[in-house]
Design a protein around this motif. Structure first.
Motif, PDB file in Angstrom:
ATOM      1  N   LEU A  61       0.817  -1.109   0.003  1.00 53.31           N
ATOM      2  CA  LEU A  61      -0.102  -0.022  -0.025  1.00 53.31           C
ATOM      3  C   LEU A  61       0.845   1.208   0.051  1.00 53.31           C
ATOM      4  CD1 LEU A  61      -2.980  -0.762   2.393  1.00 53.31           C
ATOM      5  CD2 LEU A  61      -3.162  -0.707  -0.231  1.00 53.31           C
ATOM      6  N   THR A  62       1.923   1.176   0.867  1.00 46.57           N
ATOM      7  CA  THR A  62       2.880   2.297   0.871  1.00 46.57           C
ATOM      8  C   THR A  62       3.461   2.640  -0.400  1.00 46.57           C
ATOM      9  OG1 THR A  62       3.229   2.071   3.169  1.00 46.57           O
ATOM     10  CG2 THR A  62       4.868   3.506   2.139  1.00 46.57           C
ATOM     11  N   PHE A  63       4.018   1.653  -1.111  1.00 41.12           N
ATOM     12  CA  PHE A  63       4.750   1.587  -2.422  1.00 41.12           C
ATOM     13  C   PHE A  63       3.756   2.098  -3.541  1.00 41.12           C
ATOM     14  CE2 PHE A  63       7.885  -1.609  -0.643  1.00 41.12           C
ATOM     15  CZ  PHE A  63       9.015  -0.714  -0.485  1.00 41.12           C
ATOM     16  N   VAL A  64       2.623   1.716  -3.289  1.00 44.91           N
ATOM     17  CA  VAL A  64       1.602   2.131  -4.286  1.00 44.91           C
ATOM     18  C   VAL A  64       1.464   3.507  -4.302  1.00 44.91           C
ATOM     19  CG1 VAL A  64      -0.793   2.015  -4.913  1.00 44.91           C
ATOM     20  CG2 VAL A  64       0.288  -0.087  -4.720  1.00 44.91           C
ATOM     21  N   LYS A  65       1.056   3.974  -3.132  1.00 45.03           N
ATOM     22  CA  LYS A  65       0.874   5.579  -2.819  1.00 45.03           C
ATOM     23  C   LYS A  65       2.019   6.272  -3.470  1.00 45.03           C
ATOM     24  CE  LYS A  65      -2.121   4.997   1.006  1.00 45.03           C
ATOM     25  NZ  LYS A  65      -2.187   5.298   2.600  1.00 45.03           N
ATOM     26  N   GLU A  66       3.237   5.771  -3.362  1.00 47.73           N
ATOM     27  CA  GLU A  66       4.751   6.482  -3.810  1.00 47.73           C
ATOM     28  C   GLU A  66       4.879   6.196  -5.215  1.00 47.73           C
ATOM     29  OE1 GLU A  66       7.484   5.228  -1.137  1.00 47.73           O
ATOM     30  OE2 GLU A  66       6.761   6.200   0.414  1.00 47.73           O
ATOM     31  N   ILE A 187      11.900  -0.100  -8.075  1.00 49.50           N
ATOM     32  CA  ILE A 187      10.588  -0.670  -8.654  1.00 49.50           C
ATOM     33  C   ILE A 187      10.591  -2.164  -8.388  1.00 49.50           C
ATOM     34  CG2 ILE A 187       9.228  -1.345 -10.777  1.00 49.50           C
ATOM     35  CD1 ILE A 187       9.374   1.614  -9.732  1.00 49.50           C
ATOM     36  N   ALA A 188      11.896  -2.845  -8.464  1.00 46.93           N
ATOM     37  CA  ALA A 188      11.986  -4.394  -8.317  1.00 46.93           C
ATOM     38  C   ALA A 188      11.653  -4.729  -6.738  1.00 46.93           C
ATOM     39  CB  ALA A 188      13.581  -4.731  -8.259  1.00 46.93           C
ATOM     40  N   SER A 189      12.197  -4.180  -5.568  1.00 51.46           N
ATOM     41  CA  SER A 189      11.840  -4.168  -4.414  1.00 51.46           C
ATOM     42  C   SER A 189      10.294  -4.016  -3.985  1.00 51.46           C
ATOM     43  CB  SER A 189      12.499  -3.380  -3.501  1.00 51.46           C
ATOM     44  OG  SER A 189      12.509  -2.014  -3.517  1.00 51.46           O
ATOM     45  N   ALA A 190       9.787  -3.061  -4.535  1.00 48.61           N
ATOM     46  CA  ALA A 190       8.134  -2.673  -4.403  1.00 48.61           C
ATOM     47  C   ALA A 190       7.452  -3.799  -4.967  1.00 48.61           C
ATOM     48  CB  ALA A 190       7.921  -0.991  -4.867  1.00 48.61           C
ATOM     49  N   THR A 191       7.593  -4.040  -6.209  1.00 48.61           N
ATOM     50  CA  THR A 191       7.129  -5.021  -7.071  1.00 48.61           C
ATOM     51  C   THR A 191       7.063  -6.234  -6.566  1.00 48.61           C
ATOM     52  OG1 THR A 191       7.389  -3.698  -8.979  1.00 48.61           O
ATOM     53  CG2 THR A 191       6.450  -5.945  -9.285  1.00 48.61           C
ATOM     54  N   PRO A 223       0.727  -7.318  14.477  1.00 49.32           N
ATOM     55  CA  PRO A 223       0.989  -5.914  14.799  1.00 49.32           C
ATOM     56  C   PRO A 223       2.386  -5.498  14.509  1.00 49.32           C
ATOM     57  CG  PRO A 223      -0.124  -6.722  16.662  1.00 49.32           C
ATOM     58  CD  PRO A 223       0.321  -7.904  15.844  1.00 49.32           C
ATOM     59  N   GLY A 224       3.317  -6.151  14.707  1.00 49.14           N
ATOM     60  CA  GLY A 224       4.781  -5.730  14.386  1.00 49.14           C
ATOM     61  C   GLY A 224       4.947  -5.827  13.097  1.00 49.14           C
ATOM     62  N   SER A 225       4.433  -6.841  12.330  1.00 43.50           N
ATOM     63  CA  SER A 225       4.409  -7.154  10.914  1.00 43.50           C
ATOM     64  C   SER A 225       3.762  -5.949  10.284  1.00 43.50           C
ATOM     65  CB  SER A 225       3.826  -8.251  10.520  1.00 43.50           C
ATOM     66  OG  SER A 225       4.526  -9.488  10.937  1.00 43.50           O
ATOM     67  N   LEU A 226       2.560  -5.518  10.653  1.00 46.28           N
ATOM     68  CA  LEU A 226       1.861  -4.301   9.924  1.00 46.28           C
ATOM     69  C   LEU A 226       2.895  -3.025  10.071  1.00 46.28           C
ATOM     70  CD1 LEU A 226      -1.807  -5.035  11.179  1.00 46.28           C
ATOM     71  CD2 LEU A 226      -0.909  -4.827   8.859  1.00 46.28           C
ATOM     72  N   LEU A 227       2.992  -2.868  11.210  1.00 42.71           N
ATOM     73  CA  LEU A 227       3.959  -1.567  11.590  1.00 42.71           C
ATOM     74  C   LEU A 227       5.529  -1.678  10.753  1.00 42.71           C
ATOM     75  CD1 LEU A 227       4.485   0.984  12.950  1.00 42.71           C
ATOM     76  CD2 LEU A 227       5.165  -0.025  14.807  1.00 42.71           C
ATOM     77  N   GLY A 228       5.912  -2.701  10.682  1.00 46.17           N
ATOM     78  CA  GLY A 228       7.398  -2.713  10.151  1.00 46.17           C
ATOM     79  C   GLY A 228       7.284  -2.888   8.597  1.00 46.17           C
ATOM     80  N   GLY A 229       6.194  -3.390   8.005  1.00 51.43           N
ATOM     81  CA  GLY A 229       5.861  -3.287   6.539  1.00 51.43           C
ATOM     82  C   GLY A 229       5.780  -1.843   5.913  1.00 51.43           C
ATOM     83  N   TRP A 230       5.030  -0.952   6.915  1.00 48.22           N
ATOM     84  CA  TRP A 230       5.055   0.553   6.656  1.00 48.22           C
ATOM     85  C   TRP A 230       6.499   1.159   6.913  1.00 48.22           C
ATOM     86  CZ3 TRP A 230       5.218   4.687   9.928  1.00 48.22           C
ATOM     87  CH2 TRP A 230       5.072   5.916   9.380  1.00 48.22           C
ATOM     88  N   ILE A 231       7.121   0.671   8.040  1.00 48.81           N
ATOM     89  CA  ILE A 231       8.337   1.643   8.217  1.00 48.81           C
ATOM     90  C   ILE A 231       9.361   1.277   7.038  1.00 48.81           C
ATOM     91  CG2 ILE A 231      10.330   1.724   9.781  1.00 48.81           C
ATOM     92  CD1 ILE A 231       8.220   1.225  12.211  1.00 48.81           C
TER      93      ILE A 231
END
Length: 261
Positions: A61-66, A187-191, A223-231
């Motif tokens: 989601l974060t990568f899509v927004k960017e 792009i590779a890491s985000a995709t 919870p840690g996975s959700l937060l860590g994915g965004w960070i």
């Protein structure tokens, strides 16, 4: 468990590997001392894939927004990665993974060598049928692409690895995107994280059906996975392409040695 999910997912989202390469060995090695229970390989893989769903969801989601995640390419790779992750998940309890892990560890070492010397390797000069373009912050356009068969074969291998070992599959997808399909590093890491989301969703579902699952472990990692994915996704955008490649190489080398030893 919160700290484990946070550290694994943050690091995994930065380089596009997912974090399962940290969660699976941690559960196997620390289960008796940290949780007071022995965790077998099938359960560790199932729990890891469950946590990867949360990690890859928030980071994607974060990568899509960017505007860094190429969702069209990710969906194409997922046509084969999703079904093959089901197959890999169904084989986890039947297949002794030690020989496979060591062989894959040596394969990862080979990929690290290719990445380190990629500037000296003559790039693929052929024309891909599906061509995509990306404009970086300096306004420079970069072209990358793929053909259907190679993309589906790579996606299938990624899904099989994800379902079988619970490590996401990015360790194969990232080098292939960079070296063969000429994806820009960011792009590779985000995709890769978008492909991992589909593979983890299918693979974790199969492990849930087979009973190789523990809701308390998955929910304690979530919870840690959700937060860590965004960070991790936020940190990734601040890293230059050269540094990102070096981090990827260091990560692949570390886990290649871990798999072999």
């Amino acid at each position: 468990m919160f700290i484990l999910g946070l550290v694994a997912s943050t690091f995994g989202a930065i380089v596009g590997l997912g974090g399962g390469v940290v969660i699976v060995p941690a559960l196997l090695l620390l289960g008796p001392s940290m949780l007071g229970m022995d965790i077998d390989t099938a359960l560790a893989v199932g729990v890891s894939l469950g946590a990867l769903v949360f990690t890859s969801f928030t980071s994607t989601l974060t990568f899509v927004k960017e505007r860094k995640a190429d969702l069209r390419s990710a969906l194409f790779f997922s046509l084969s990665s999703g079904p093959m992750s089901l197959l890999g998940a169904s084989l986890t309890s039947l297949f002794h993974p030690e020989v496979f892990r060591r062989a894959f560890g040596f394969f990862m070492l080979f990929m690290v060598i290719l990445l380190l010397f990629r500037n000296r390797i003559k790039p693929y000069q052929g024309k891909w049928r599906y061509v995509r373009t990306y404009t970086d912050v300096d306004g420079i356009k970069q072209a990358y692409g793929y053909n259907a068969l190679p993309a589906l074969l790579v996606g299938g291998a990624v899904g099989l690895i994800a379902g079988l070992l619970g490590i996401g599959g990015g360790i194969l997808l990232i080098p292939t995107m960079l070296l063969l399909f000429r994806f820009p590093p960011h792009i590779a890491s985000a995709t890769s994280m978008a492909v991992i989301f589909i593979s983890a969703l299918f693979g974790s579902g199969m492990h849930l059906i087979r009973g190789e699952w523990d809701w308390m472990l998955v929910l304690s990692l979530a919870p840690g996975s959700l937060l860590g994915g965004w960070i991790g996704a936020r940190i990734s955008r601040r890293i230059g392409s050269v540094l990102l490649i070096r981090i990827m190489c260091g990560t692949l080398l570390l886990f290649a040695l871990r798999m072999i030893i």
